[in-house]
Design a protein around this motif. Structure first.
Motif, mmCIF file in Angstrom:
data_model
loop_
_atom_site.group_PDB
_atom_site.id
_atom_site.type_symbol
_atom_site.label_atom_id
_atom_site.label_comp_id
_atom_site.label_asym_id
_atom_site.label_seq_id
_atom_site.Cartn_x
_atom_site.Cartn_y
_atom_site.Cartn_z
ATOM 1 N N ASP A 24 0.851 -1.198 0.000
ATOM 2 C CA ASP A 24 0.000 0.000 0.000
ATOM 3 C C ASP A 24 0.882 1.242 0.000
ATOM 4 N N LEU A 25 0.992 1.872 -1.165
ATOM 5 C CA LEU A 25 1.756 3.107 -1.297
ATOM 6 C C LEU A 25 0.856 4.339 -1.233
ATOM 7 N N SER A 26 -0.385 4.147 -0.845
ATOM 8 C CA SER A 26 -1.363 5.235 -0.913
ATOM 9 C C SER A 26 -1.453 5.994 0.401
ATOM 10 N N ARG A 27 -2.139 7.149 0.325
ATOM 11 C CA ARG A 27 -2.345 7.943 1.534
ATOM 12 C C ARG A 27 -3.637 8.720 1.416
ATOM 13 N N ILE A 28 -4.014 9.365 2.475
ATOM 14 C CA ILE A 28 -5.234 10.163 2.632
ATOM 15 C C ILE A 28 -6.448 9.235 2.704
ATOM 16 N N LEU A 29 -7.270 9.117 1.625
ATOM 17 C CA LEU A 29 -8.552 8.420 1.785
ATOM 18 C C LEU A 29 -8.840 7.367 0.718
ATOM 19 N N SER A 30 -8.764 7.704 -0.571
ATOM 20 C CA SER A 30 -9.218 6.761 -1.596
ATOM 21 C C SER A 30 -8.437 5.453 -1.558
ATOM 22 N N ILE A 82 5.095 0.688 7.744
ATOM 23 C CA ILE A 82 6.520 1.001 7.756
ATOM 24 C C ILE A 82 6.691 2.450 7.321
ATOM 25 N N ALA A 83 7.753 3.083 7.793
ATOM 26 C CA ALA A 83 8.041 4.471 7.433
ATOM 27 C C ALA A 83 9.439 4.535 6.830
ATOM 28 N N VAL A 84 9.522 4.923 5.554
ATOM 29 C CA VAL A 84 10.800 4.985 4.842
ATOM 30 C C VAL A 84 10.836 6.259 3.997
ATOM 31 N N ASP A 85 12.039 6.673 3.667
ATOM 32 C CA ASP A 85 12.248 7.832 2.810
ATOM 33 C C ASP A 85 12.433 7.340 1.381
ATOM 34 N N ARG A 90 18.546 3.419 -1.104
ATOM 35 C CA ARG A 90 18.426 2.117 -0.444
ATOM 36 C C ARG A 90 16.972 1.823 -0.088
ATOM 37 N N CYS A 91 16.247 2.829 0.391
ATOM 38 C CA CYS A 91 14.845 2.616 0.742
ATOM 39 C C CYS A 91 14.010 2.330 -0.506
ATOM 40 N N ARG A 92 14.284 3.033 -1.601
ATOM 41 C CA ARG A 92 13.560 2.737 -2.840
ATOM 42 C C ARG A 92 13.811 1.307 -3.288
ATOM 43 N N GLU A 93 15.045 0.864 -3.132
ATOM 44 C CA GLU A 93 15.372 -0.511 -3.525
ATOM 45 C C GLU A 93 14.627 -1.516 -2.648
ATOM 46 N N LEU A 94 14.530 -1.221 -1.359
ATOM 47 C CA LEU A 94 13.829 -2.126 -0.449
ATOM 48 C C LEU A 94 12.338 -2.173 -0.759
ATOM 49 N N VAL A 95 11.721 -1.020 -1.004
ATOM 50 C CA VAL A 95 10.299 -1.002 -1.341
ATOM 51 C C VAL A 95 10.074 -1.685 -2.689
ATOM 52 N N GLY A 96 11.020 -1.531 -3.613
ATOM 53 C CA GLY A 96 10.930 -2.256 -4.884
ATOM 54 C C GLY A 96 10.943 -3.756 -4.676
ATOM 55 N N ARG A 97 11.747 -4.228 -3.720
ATOM 56 C CA ARG A 97 11.760 -5.658 -3.414
ATOM 57 C C ARG A 97 10.425 -6.106 -2.820
ATOM 58 N N LEU A 98 9.826 -5.254 -1.992
ATOM 59 C CA LEU A 98 8.500 -5.580 -1.475
ATOM 60 C C LEU A 98 7.482 -5.670 -2.612
ATOM 61 N N ALA A 99 7.574 -4.736 -3.559
ATOM 62 C CA ALA A 99 6.661 -4.754 -4.699
ATOM 63 C C ALA A 99 6.847 -6.007 -5.541
ATOM 64 N N THR A 113 4.390 9.970 -10.784
ATOM 65 C CA THR A 113 5.212 10.073 -9.579
ATOM 66 C C THR A 113 5.882 8.748 -9.240
ATOM 67 N N THR A 114 5.134 7.652 -9.225
ATOM 68 C CA THR A 114 5.740 6.374 -8.859
ATOM 69 C C THR A 114 6.781 5.939 -9.888
ATOM 70 N N ALA A 115 6.556 6.268 -11.163
ATOM 71 C CA ALA A 115 7.548 5.925 -12.187
ATOM 72 C C ALA A 115 8.860 6.653 -11.917
ATOM 73 N N ARG A 116 8.801 7.917 -11.500
ATOM 74 C CA ARG A 116 10.019 8.667 -11.183
ATOM 75 C C ARG A 116 10.747 8.070 -9.990
ATOM 76 N N LEU A 117 9.988 7.401 -9.124
ATOM 77 C CA LEU A 117 10.600 6.753 -7.955
ATOM 78 C C LEU A 117 11.086 5.339 -8.260
ATOM 79 N N GLY A 118 10.876 4.882 -9.500
ATOM 80 C CA GLY A 118 11.249 3.518 -9.848
ATOM 81 C C GLY A 118 10.241 2.487 -9.404
ATOM 82 N N LEU A 119 9.023 2.939 -9.082
ATOM 83 C CA LEU A 119 7.986 2.043 -8.559
ATOM 84 C C LEU A 119 6.715 2.084 -9.412
ATOM 85 N N GLY A 120 6.840 2.529 -10.665
ATOM 86 C CA GLY A 120 5.695 2.556 -11.557
ATOM 87 C C GLY A 120 5.311 1.169 -12.034
ATOM 88 N N TYR A 121 4.196 1.102 -12.745
ATOM 89 C CA TYR A 121 3.678 -0.199 -13.171
ATOM 90 C C TYR A 121 4.688 -0.977 -13.995
#
Length: 408
Positions: A24-30, A82-85, A90-99, A113-121
């Motif tokens: 879950d990379l989402s926030r706020i409500l939807s 979890i809370a990561v930057d 390194r944190c992007r790589e770890l979240v990528g492994r979770l994905a 936005t997620t594509a710029r972070l390396g976490l896009g579809y």
């Protein structure tokens, strides 16, 4: 369907989505509303928040419960947090492994936005071809507005929903709850469950693209249908229905009563029950089309009749007559309603800081795979060590990441 009381046998079973992992990379409500539905159904949801402040809604108060706002608690139970930057490589790589190990990824950032972070579809799919990747945004991944930020109230406004909400002579108003966000979260659930079913047949995942605006347009249903059929622009009717009469809130001796006489038989029962039975066969009001055409003549007569008794008295009398009607509850009255309580729609969970938290439970009643409130909404970064440790990170590296502010 079995009895829905506290002793119901389905409370003993695993959830329907047991064994599914959701990142879950989402926030706020939807997005959080979508992932809470999945978590209630038994999925293992790992919520990723930023290190500084976490999900915005943690600070959306008062009221607060412990350190976090009640808003945050309302849509984040049953999740690990979890809370990561994500700006840290390194944190992007770890979240990528979770994905790469997730069955479902849910995000509601602005498109791109997620594509710029390396976490896009496409990036996640390269490592995890079977992933069901869900993007919830204001306007979708395509179209001239796709890159603009999305807000619930703006989606309600642009969709036309606000134009048909409010009193006839008043200003347009937004729905009293965040309907665009909540609808998008529900559409996201429907889409991802359909994608999981398709994956069973094909072995392939896919990208589920949901927008707040699309969801609100879908809600127009008969309102849009009426416009397509007649060419007439729909207008506001307050609590009334544009094509059914009487179907609205009426003032009584002490408050408002909602009446839903949805067919001619119910109209006749209603007329007799409120003492205007002579109008039941009046040619001006005999059929629903007649009543719609002559609503301005009929409504004052109904109002005068209902002014004689309090709303709850009318609610009981009309229920005895088989007419759908009821007083308009305030939120506290609704949450205390015997039917709401009988359906176990209010739950409690123990939070380590806030203590006992009451919350609205899942409306889904599955006889063999129950929903449940199992764990409290996570504290900020509560499961960072647990989740990252399970990926092989040792105490030393976790301490180094924490010392430089990359994780919490």
């Amino acid at each position: 369907m079995p009895d829905s009381g506290a002793s119901s046998p389905w409370l003993e079973h695993e959830g329907a989505l047991e064994g599914l992992r959701v990142l879950d990379l989402s926030r706020i409500l939807s997005g959080p509303f979508c992932t809470m539905i999945l978590a209630d159904l038994g999925a293992d949801v790992i919520k990723v928040e930023n290190v500084e402040g976490g999900d915005d809604t943690r600070s959306w108060g008062p009221p607060f419960q412990g350190e976090d706002a009640a808003y945050f608690h309302s849509v984040n139970r049953n999740k690990r947090g979890i809370a990561v930057d994500l700006k840290d490589p390194r944190c992007r790589e770890l979240v990528g492994r979770l994905a790469a190990t997730a069955d479902i990824v849910v995000e509601n950032f602005r498109p791109g936005t997620t594509a710029r972070l390396g976490l896009g579809y496409e990036q996640v799919r390269a490592a995890n071809p079977g992933v069901v990747y869900v993007s919830v945004s204001g306007y979708g991944q395509t179209g001239p507005m796709s890159r603009e930020p999305g807000y619930d109230a703006i989606a309600q406004a642009l969709s036309g929903v606000m134009s048909v909400t409010g009193e006839p002579d008043g200003a347009p108003v937004r729905v009293g709850v965040s309907g665009a966000d909540l609808a998008a979260g529900m559409w996201a659930c429907i889409g991802l469950l359909a994608a999981l079913r398709a994956k069973e047949r094909t072995g392939e995942g896919q990208w589920v693209d949901v927008s707040l605006l699309d969801g609100q347009i879908s809600w127009l249903t008969y309102v849009a249908g009426g416009y397509f059929a007649s060419g007439k622009v729909p207008r506001r009717y307050g609590s009334a229905h544009p094509t059914i009469v009487p179907y609205q809130a009426f003032p009584t001796a002490d408050g408002y009563l909602m009446v839903a006489a949805g067919n001619d038989g119910l109209w006749r029962r209603f007329a007799r029950a409120v003492g205007i039975g002579d109008l039941a066969e009046d040619p001006r009001f005999a059929s629903n089309p007649d009543r719609v055409r002559n609503r301005d003549e009929l409504l004052p007569i109904i109002e005068a009749a209902l002014a004689r008794w309090p709303a709850r008295e009318w609610g009981m009398r009309l229920a005895d007559a088989g007419v759908p009607a009821g007083p308009i509850n305030t939120v506290d009255q609704a949450l205390a309603h015997p039917q709401v309580r009988a359906r176990n729609m209010i739950g409690e969970v123990e939070h380590p800081i806030a203590g006992t938290i009451s919350m609205v439970a899942s409306p889904l009643k599955l006889s063999a795979t129950a929903t449940a409130i199992r764990t409290a909404p996570p504290e900020h970064g509560q499961h960072t060590d647990e989740v990252l440790g399970a990926m092989g990170l040792g105490a030393t590296e976790l301490a180094e990441l924490r010392d430089r502010g990359a994780v919490r």
